[in-house]
Design an enzyme around this catalytic site. Sequence first.
Site, PDB file in Angstrom:
ATOM      1  N   SER A  19       0.712  -0.918   0.357  1.00 21.80           N
ATOM      2  CA  SER A  19      -0.221  -0.051  -0.137  1.00 21.80           C
ATOM      3  C   SER A  19       1.140   1.452   0.092  1.00 21.80           C
ATOM      4  CB  SER A  19      -0.816  -0.093   1.449  1.00 21.80           C
ATOM      5  OG  SER A  19      -0.231   0.016   2.636  1.00 21.80           O
ATOM      6  N   SER A  22       3.896   2.194   3.446  1.00 20.36           N
ATOM      7  CA  SER A  22       4.419   0.635   3.131  1.00 20.36           C
ATOM      8  C   SER A  22       6.017   0.294   3.209  1.00 20.36           C
ATOM      9  CB  SER A  22       3.844  -0.081   2.154  1.00 20.36           C
ATOM     10  OG  SER A  22       3.984  -0.324   1.025  1.00 20.36           O
ATOM     11  N   ASP A  91       9.893   2.976 -10.170  1.00 20.73           N
ATOM     12  CA  ASP A  91       9.666   3.506  -9.219  1.00 20.73           C
ATOM     13  C   ASP A  91       8.092   3.538 -10.062  1.00 20.73           C
ATOM     14  OD1 ASP A  91       8.557   3.582  -6.774  1.00 20.73           O
ATOM     15  OD2 ASP A  91       9.199   5.233  -6.426  1.00 20.73           O
ATOM     16  N   GLU A  92       6.696   3.460  -8.754  1.00 19.01           N
ATOM     17  CA  GLU A  92       4.912   3.784  -9.348  1.00 19.01           C
ATOM     18  C   GLU A  92       4.941   2.856 -10.608  1.00 19.01           C
ATOM     19  OE1 GLU A  92       3.498   5.340  -7.626  1.00 19.01           O
ATOM     20  OE2 GLU A  92       4.739   6.968  -6.462  1.00 19.01           O
ATOM     21  N   CYS A 151      -6.012   2.656  13.851  1.00 19.53           N
ATOM     22  CA  CYS A 151      -5.403   1.579  14.417  1.00 19.53           C
ATOM     23  C   CYS A 151      -4.061   0.775  15.036  1.00 19.53           C
ATOM     24  CB  CYS A 151      -6.517   0.055  14.697  1.00 19.53           C
ATOM     25  SG  CYS A 151      -5.987  -1.097  13.569  1.00 19.53           S
ATOM     26  N   CYS A 180      -5.994  -0.186   7.845  1.00 23.04           N
ATOM     27  CA  CYS A 180      -5.520  -2.193   7.469  1.00 23.04           C
ATOM     28  C   CYS A 180      -6.850  -2.560   6.713  1.00 23.04           C
ATOM     29  CB  CYS A 180      -5.438  -2.726   8.918  1.00 23.04           C
ATOM     30  SG  CYS A 180      -6.681  -2.801  10.286  1.00 23.04           S
TER      31      CYS A 180
HETATM   32  P1  ADP Z   1       5.577   4.174  -0.334  1.00 25.92           P
HETATM   33  O1  ADP Z   1       6.689   4.575  -1.403  1.00 25.92           O
HETATM   34  O2  ADP Z   1       5.453   2.575   0.008  1.00 25.92           O
HETATM   35  O3  ADP Z   1       4.162   5.487  -0.539  1.00 25.92           O
HETATM   36  P2  ADP Z   1       7.651   5.794   0.919  1.00 25.92           P
HETATM   37  O4  ADP Z   1       8.662   4.377   1.323  1.00 25.92           O
HETATM   38  O5  ADP Z   1       7.356   6.123   0.425  1.00 25.92           O
HETATM   39  O6  ADP Z   1       6.058   4.504   1.096  1.00 25.92           O
HETATM   40  O7  ADP Z   1       7.531   5.950   2.577  1.00 25.92           O
HETATM   41  C1  ADP Z   1       7.434   5.318   3.641  1.00 25.92           C
HETATM   42  C2  ADP Z   1       8.217   6.224   5.124  1.00 25.92           C
HETATM   43  O8  ADP Z   1       6.453   7.405   5.250  1.00 25.92           O
HETATM   44  C3  ADP Z   1       7.913   5.283   6.351  1.00 25.92           C
HETATM   45  O9  ADP Z   1       9.481   4.925   6.232  1.00 25.92           O
HETATM   46  C4  ADP Z   1       7.465   6.159   7.242  1.00 25.92           C
HETATM   47  O10 ADP Z   1       8.657   7.077   7.498  1.00 25.92           O
HETATM   48  C5  ADP Z   1       6.698   7.647   6.372  1.00 25.92           C
HETATM   49  N1  ADP Z   1       5.232   7.426   7.004  1.00 25.92           N
HETATM   50  C6  ADP Z   1       3.976   7.723   7.373  1.00 25.92           C
HETATM   51  N2  ADP Z   1       3.106   6.818   7.084  1.00 25.92           N
HETATM   52  C7  ADP Z   1       3.306   5.888   7.260  1.00 25.92           C
HETATM   53  C8  ADP Z   1       1.756   5.233   8.116  1.00 25.92           C
HETATM   54  N3  ADP Z   1       1.032   4.869   8.134  1.00 25.92           N
HETATM   55  N4  ADP Z   1       3.017   3.680   8.091  1.00 25.92           N
HETATM   56  C9  ADP Z   1       4.051   4.085   7.809  1.00 25.92           C
HETATM   57  N5  ADP Z   1       5.154   4.196   7.733  1.00 25.92           N
HETATM   58  C10 ADP Z   1       4.341   6.359   7.388  1.00 25.92           C
HETATM   59 ZN    ZN Z   2      -6.702  -0.640  11.620  1.00 23.68          ZN
END
Ligand code: ADP
Ligand code: ZN
Length: 194
Positions: A19, A22, A91-92, A151, A180
Amino acid sequence: MDVVRKAPYYGWIEVITGSMFSGKSEELIRRLRRAQIARQHVQIFKPIVDDRFSADQIVSHSDMRIASQNVPSSDALISRVDDETEVVGIDEGQFFDANLPAACNTLAGRGKRVIVAGLDQDYLGRPFEPMPQLLAIAEYITKTLAICVVCGDPANHTQRLVASSDRVLVGATGLYEARCRHCFDPTLASVEKV
Ligand code: ADP
Ligand code: ZN
């Protein structure tokens, strides 16, 4: 019988998927940075649609950055990959066209390590093409989970917070959050509710 090695090196596909929030971009950047430290030839791409942070960089939500090139399509991506490149980062992946899996196969067939990060699901929790097709042909898959902002459990879903039926609605702050299975509510993004 002796093992026959076909080439001095060989390629493969790695996929990092999960997601939003993540850690996909962080993990992609980490792997690419290590390849650069090993002095391998690395090229990094992202689709032009993702202009949320920076034109010529991949930027994670935690502000890790790495230089990248924008490409309009997976065909354009292939044509930009140099012969001497050993590692291709993308990426993406979910914003690419349906030819992305074939393009990754072509590059892996040319001996390149191909690493793709991308969302596995859209805002309704549906598989987000072309990632399912890519997952089917990848040698290595890493599934990343965020933290549910409601949560605190591990989060496998991207919750859209605004009403829109567009599959691609680029952005992060205020538009999406990680949730979740229990706290995910696809009807929140439904246009009819507004
Ligand atoms: P993605 O590419 O999957 O969108 P990123 O690598 O850009 O994720 O970012 C991950 C970082 O986002 C985490 O290390 C944390 O610092 C930050 N973060 C912000 N909100 C959340 C969340 N709800 N759960 C986990 N990490 C989060
Ligand atoms: Zn939840």
